[in-house]
Scaffold this active site. Sequence first.
Site, PDB file in Angstrom:
ATOM      1  N   ASN A 148      29.946 -32.046 -18.074  1.00 13.87           N
ATOM      2  CA  ASN A 148      28.584 -32.500 -18.290  1.00 13.87           C
ATOM      3  C   ASN A 148      28.172 -32.830 -16.763  1.00 13.87           C
ATOM      4  O   ASN A 148      26.816 -32.854 -17.006  1.00 13.87           O
ATOM      5  CB  ASN A 148      28.669 -34.356 -19.043  1.00 13.87           C
ATOM      6  CG  ASN A 148      29.846 -34.885 -18.825  1.00 13.87           C
ATOM      7  OD1 ASN A 148      30.412 -34.158 -17.777  1.00 13.87           O
ATOM      8  ND2 ASN A 148      29.316 -35.895 -19.128  1.00 13.87           N
ATOM      9  N   LYS A 171      40.766 -26.587 -13.185  1.00 14.78           N
ATOM     10  CA  LYS A 171      39.877 -25.854 -14.659  1.00 14.78           C
ATOM     11  C   LYS A 171      39.447 -27.050 -14.903  1.00 14.78           C
ATOM     12  O   LYS A 171      39.463 -27.616 -15.591  1.00 14.78           O
ATOM     13  CB  LYS A 171      41.088 -25.647 -15.575  1.00 14.78           C
ATOM     14  CG  LYS A 171      41.059 -25.027 -16.549  1.00 14.78           C
ATOM     15  CD  LYS A 171      41.437 -25.753 -17.822  1.00 14.78           C
ATOM     16  CE  LYS A 171      40.212 -26.366 -18.511  1.00 14.78           C
ATOM     17  NZ  LYS A 171      39.386 -25.686 -19.298  1.00 14.78           N
ATOM     18  N   GLY A 224      36.887 -36.151 -19.557  1.00 17.04           N
ATOM     19  CA  GLY A 224      36.735 -35.301 -20.185  1.00 17.04           C
ATOM     20  C   GLY A 224      37.067 -36.404 -21.827  1.00 17.04           C
ATOM     21  O   GLY A 224      36.671 -37.660 -22.430  1.00 17.04           O
ATOM     22  N   SER A 225      37.348 -35.707 -23.407  1.00 16.75           N
ATOM     23  CA  SER A 225      37.635 -36.758 -24.502  1.00 16.75           C
ATOM     24  C   SER A 225      38.655 -37.542 -24.737  1.00 16.75           C
ATOM     25  O   SER A 225      39.875 -37.033 -23.746  1.00 16.75           O
ATOM     26  CB  SER A 225      37.650 -35.707 -25.302  1.00 16.75           C
ATOM     27  OG  SER A 225      38.585 -34.572 -25.485  1.00 16.75           O
ATOM     28  N   GLY A 229      43.089 -36.428 -23.800  1.00 14.42           N
ATOM     29  CA  GLY A 229      43.059 -37.794 -22.195  1.00 14.42           C
ATOM     30  C   GLY A 229      44.216 -38.141 -22.586  1.00 14.42           C
ATOM     31  O   GLY A 229      45.408 -38.349 -22.515  1.00 14.42           O
ATOM     32  N   GLU A 246      39.777 -40.399 -17.020  1.00 14.99           N
ATOM     33  CA  GLU A 246      38.064 -40.882 -16.991  1.00 14.99           C
ATOM     34  C   GLU A 246      38.076 -40.599 -18.958  1.00 14.99           C
ATOM     35  O   GLU A 246      37.611 -39.154 -18.591  1.00 14.99           O
ATOM     36  CB  GLU A 246      36.970 -40.761 -16.635  1.00 14.99           C
ATOM     37  CG  GLU A 246      37.868 -41.070 -14.627  1.00 14.99           C
ATOM     38  CD  GLU A 246      36.901 -42.504 -15.010  1.00 14.99           C
ATOM     39  OE1 GLU A 246      36.941 -43.800 -16.071  1.00 14.99           O
ATOM     40  OE2 GLU A 246      38.018 -43.587 -13.842  1.00 14.99           O
ATOM     41  N   CYS A 280      28.837 -40.040 -19.559  1.00 18.80           N
ATOM     42  CA  CYS A 280      30.440 -40.281 -19.698  1.00 18.80           C
ATOM     43  C   CYS A 280      28.784 -42.086 -19.788  1.00 18.80           C
ATOM     44  O   CYS A 280      29.960 -43.674 -20.339  1.00 18.80           O
ATOM     45  CB  CYS A 280      31.584 -40.827 -19.932  1.00 18.80           C
ATOM     46  SG  CYS A 280      31.129 -40.517 -18.212  1.00 18.80           S
ATOM     47  N   GLN A 327      28.339 -29.112 -30.210  1.00 11.32           N
ATOM     48  CA  GLN A 327      28.004 -30.824 -29.358  1.00 11.32           C
ATOM     49  C   GLN A 327      26.254 -30.966 -29.974  1.00 11.32           C
ATOM     50  O   GLN A 327      26.089 -32.610 -30.465  1.00 11.32           O
ATOM     51  CB  GLN A 327      27.368 -30.279 -27.960  1.00 11.32           C
ATOM     52  CG  GLN A 327      27.573 -31.806 -27.597  1.00 11.32           C
ATOM     53  CD  GLN A 327      28.071 -32.925 -27.724  1.00 11.32           C
ATOM     54  OE1 GLN A 327      29.229 -33.309 -27.229  1.00 11.32           O
ATOM     55  NE2 GLN A 327      27.515 -34.118 -28.109  1.00 11.32           N
ATOM     56  N   GLU A 379      31.798 -42.252 -29.805  1.00 12.52           N
ATOM     57  CA  GLU A 379      30.346 -42.211 -28.328  1.00 12.52           C
ATOM     58  C   GLU A 379      30.075 -40.593 -29.283  1.00 12.52           C
ATOM     59  O   GLU A 379      30.913 -39.412 -29.632  1.00 12.52           O
ATOM     60  CB  GLU A 379      31.818 -41.506 -27.765  1.00 12.52           C
ATOM     61  CG  GLU A 379      30.881 -40.615 -26.177  1.00 12.52           C
ATOM     62  CD  GLU A 379      32.079 -40.690 -25.130  1.00 12.52           C
ATOM     63  OE1 GLU A 379      32.149 -39.798 -24.977  1.00 12.52           O
ATOM     64  OE2 GLU A 379      31.387 -40.577 -24.016  1.00 12.52           O
ATOM     65  N   GLU A 458      38.361 -43.477  -9.199  1.00  6.83           N
ATOM     66  CA  GLU A 458      37.483 -42.795  -8.423  1.00  6.83           C
ATOM     67  C   GLU A 458      36.787 -43.004  -7.529  1.00  6.83           C
ATOM     68  O   GLU A 458      36.183 -43.794  -8.261  1.00  6.83           O
ATOM     69  CB  GLU A 458      37.227 -41.428  -9.043  1.00  6.83           C
ATOM     70  CG  GLU A 458      38.527 -41.092 -10.737  1.00  6.83           C
ATOM     71  CD  GLU A 458      37.736 -40.383 -11.125  1.00  6.83           C
ATOM     72  OE1 GLU A 458      38.182 -38.792 -10.866  1.00  6.83           O
ATOM     73  OE2 GLU A 458      37.473 -39.957 -12.856  1.00  6.83           O
TER      74      GLU A 458
HETATM   75  P1  NDP Z   1      37.924 -31.894 -23.963  1.00  7.59           P
HETATM   76  O1  NDP Z   1      38.428 -33.230 -23.222  1.00  7.59           O
HETATM   77  O2  NDP Z   1      38.177 -30.654 -25.107  1.00  7.59           O
HETATM   78  O3  NDP Z   1      37.704 -31.019 -22.424  1.00  7.59           O
HETATM   79  C1  NDP Z   1      37.683 -31.553 -21.296  1.00  7.59           C
HETATM   80  C2  NDP Z   1      38.284 -30.682 -20.466  1.00  7.59           C
HETATM   81  O4  NDP Z   1      39.635 -30.552 -20.856  1.00  7.59           O
HETATM   82  C3  NDP Z   1      37.403 -29.559 -20.153  1.00  7.59           C
HETATM   83  O5  NDP Z   1      38.194 -28.531 -18.837  1.00  7.59           O
HETATM   84  C4  NDP Z   1      38.731 -28.831 -21.953  1.00  7.59           C
HETATM   85  O6  NDP Z   1      39.145 -26.887 -21.206  1.00  7.59           O
HETATM   86  C5  NDP Z   1      40.079 -29.022 -21.167  1.00  7.59           C
HETATM   87  N1  NDP Z   1      40.638 -29.481 -21.987  1.00  7.59           N
HETATM   88  C6  NDP Z   1      40.653 -28.598 -23.677  1.00  7.59           C
HETATM   89  N2  NDP Z   1      41.701 -29.393 -24.006  1.00  7.59           N
HETATM   90  C7  NDP Z   1      43.145 -29.174 -23.342  1.00  7.59           C
HETATM   91  C8  NDP Z   1      44.330 -29.218 -23.686  1.00  7.59           C
HETATM   92  N3  NDP Z   1      45.069 -28.808 -24.566  1.00  7.59           N
HETATM   93  N4  NDP Z   1      45.207 -29.113 -23.133  1.00  7.59           N
HETATM   94  C9  NDP Z   1      44.408 -29.669 -21.004  1.00  7.59           C
HETATM   95  N5  NDP Z   1      43.255 -29.813 -21.308  1.00  7.59           N
HETATM   96  C10 NDP Z   1      42.195 -29.218 -22.763  1.00  7.59           C
HETATM   97  O7  NDP Z   1      35.914 -32.890 -24.378  1.00  7.59           O
HETATM   98  P2  NDP Z   1      35.071 -31.380 -24.383  1.00  7.59           P
HETATM   99  O8  NDP Z   1      33.892 -30.812 -23.386  1.00  7.59           O
HETATM  100  O9  NDP Z   1      35.587 -30.144 -25.258  1.00  7.59           O
HETATM  101  O10 NDP Z   1      33.661 -32.889 -25.256  1.00  7.59           O
HETATM  102  C11 NDP Z   1      34.117 -32.682 -26.544  1.00  7.59           C
HETATM  103  C12 NDP Z   1      33.844 -34.521 -26.122  1.00  7.59           C
HETATM  104  O11 NDP Z   1      34.104 -35.326 -25.642  1.00  7.59           O
HETATM  105  C13 NDP Z   1      32.177 -34.494 -26.239  1.00  7.59           C
HETATM  106  O12 NDP Z   1      31.550 -34.676 -27.114  1.00  7.59           O
HETATM  107  C14 NDP Z   1      31.993 -36.286 -25.589  1.00  7.59           C
HETATM  108  O13 NDP Z   1      32.027 -37.547 -27.085  1.00  7.59           O
HETATM  109  C15 NDP Z   1      33.412 -36.506 -24.821  1.00  7.59           C
HETATM  110  N6  NDP Z   1      33.219 -35.827 -22.933  1.00  7.59           N
HETATM  111  C16 NDP Z   1      33.384 -37.577 -22.583  1.00  7.59           C
HETATM  112  C17 NDP Z   1      32.972 -36.980 -21.006  1.00  7.59           C
HETATM  113  C18 NDP Z   1      33.031 -38.492 -20.464  1.00  7.59           C
HETATM  114  O14 NDP Z   1      32.802 -37.457 -19.102  1.00  7.59           O
HETATM  115  N7  NDP Z   1      33.540 -39.009 -20.762  1.00  7.59           N
HETATM  116  C19 NDP Z   1      32.566 -35.444 -20.491  1.00  7.59           C
HETATM  117  C20 NDP Z   1      32.644 -34.858 -21.633  1.00  7.59           C
HETATM  118  C21 NDP Z   1      32.688 -34.684 -22.575  1.00  7.59           C
HETATM  119  P3  NDP Z   1      38.010 -26.603 -22.300  1.00  7.59           P
HETATM  120  O15 NDP Z   1      36.236 -26.463 -21.589  1.00  7.59           O
HETATM  121  O16 NDP Z   1      37.746 -25.268 -21.653  1.00  7.59           O
HETATM  122  O17 NDP Z   1      38.018 -26.576 -23.238  1.00  7.59           O
END
Ligand code: NDP
Length: 477
Positions: A148, A171, A224-225, A229, A246, A280, A327, A379, A458
């Site tokens: 995002n 990554k 991320g999610s 996390g 985060e 987020c 999404q 969320e 951060e």
């Molecule tokens: P993810 O947590 O899946 O992705 C975040 C990062 O983690 C990406 O780089 C992803 O790689 C990586 N990842 C995924 N699986 C693994 C794993 N097993 N081990 C290590 N790294 C991994 O979130 P998404 O992007 O799929 O978004 C899903 C939901 O998360 C959204 O709909 C939203 O609700 C929330 N979100 C929240 C954010 C925030 O800032 N708080 C930001 C983005 C999402 P890859 O992209 O290659 O899968």
Amino acid sequence: MTLHQNLIAGEWVGTDGVENINPSNTNEVVGVYARASADDAKNAIAAAKAAFPAWSRSGILERHAILKKTADEILARKEELGKLLAREEGKTLPEAIGETIRAAQIFDFFAGEVLRLAGEVLPSVRPNIGVEITREPIGVVGIITPWNFPIAIPAWKIAPALAYGNTVVFKPAELVPGCSWAIADILHRAGLPKGVLNLVMGKGSVVGQAMLDSPDLAAITFTGSTGTGKRVAASSIEHNRKFQLEMGGKNPMVVLDDADLTVAVEAAANSGFFSTGQRCTASSRLIVTEGIHDKFVAALTEKLKGFVVDDALKAGTHIGPVVDAGQLKQDTDYIAIGQSEGARLAFGGETISRDNPGFYLQPTLFTEATNQMRISREEIFGPVASVIRVKDYEEALSVANDTPFGLSAGIATTSLKYATHFKRNSEAGMVMVNLPTAGVDFHVPFGGRKASSFGPREQGKYASEFFTVVKTAYTLA
Ligand code: NDP
């Protein structure tokens, strides 16, 4: 099309490419980016480990110069990189250029922090002994970022990691490799020694998982999610590694009877719908007291009617597309859930067609929502917000805090008493008075409480808490 390769040990490598698709126009390929394997991730970690001893002892002027050069180039290319960002993620061009400028500011800030590294010297409680407290780099830092904020989040993790003398395996999210590749290219050309920054674009389940499984990463910083996390946390505990998370938010925006209506509506419209609600820090719970409720809903609905949802690059677009089909499905599923739970769909709710095929969704507003509904607790991460009607400030505060998350919280009021009380009693990491819940500065701490965040903050000088480790040294005089 040129294949944008991964950067491992100072070499551009990779043959297997994936298309980066524009969510405003799914017929358009933004670029082709290499897909790393688990072995590539292992090689990147080994390269970062080999580069650490020299980089951790590198001169502060060398580090300063590389980060400053990177900031300058990002800023000079803000239009081009902003356009790339808008094409790969879907936020509007002004938002994307703004985010690119922010990335440059972050590199600039940490270029300055390199020159401000400091410790403490204290007398010991024992005679003739001196105590020095210093901060040292941690080692190899794994950086895993979401889609995002394709340039700002990588910047706010990479810049401090390098500034404090760590080496990096980075990554980015698979959906948005373009800006990350550009940052790696700029840092590489700015003179970063081989192996100090390694870029491994690829699948989270493969490349990300290989990073989580590695005993050689001294720290992982993740955004991320919540689900991913938790995996980062579990693996880090197993490997005795420092980690920082985060994650999501379900940020409340309280609107009190005494609010300036224009200020409240501007803040809610920005918080809920700008960047397509994919922040987020977005506010998806608008908690509004009875006296202003109807006026607020009417004015916000009018505002939403005026928003243009279209191609991110088109002049006049207020809201770009949702990032991808997955999404969009999540967003529309939640809209259906909201209706089935009994919330009233006051505006939007429909996907829309534009000249080009893309993931377009109307800004969507629910009213008559309760804080127990799933649309108020989970969320959604799209342009969807709900109005929750409350009696008074006390109920508003209680509803605002009644959430598993705690990233950001806002209040619209002209009362100093309520503003002050809210700042003190909100259970969020960041509190905004008469401002959107999203939109933060780069020189102050960013982060939340409860299920939103884990570990040190951060950004700003607080970043040193995560990216360094403290040493206490005693010397007999
Ligand atoms: P993810 O947590 O899946 O992705 C975040 C990062 O983690 C990406 O780089 C992803 O790689 C990586 N990842 C995924 N699986 C693994 C794993 N097993 N081990 C290590 N790294 C991994 O979130 P998404 O992007 O799929 O978004 C899903 C939901 O998360 C959204 O709909 C939203 O609700 C929330 N979100 C929240 C954010 C925030 O800032 N708080 C930001 C983005 C999402 P890859 O992209 O290659 O899968």
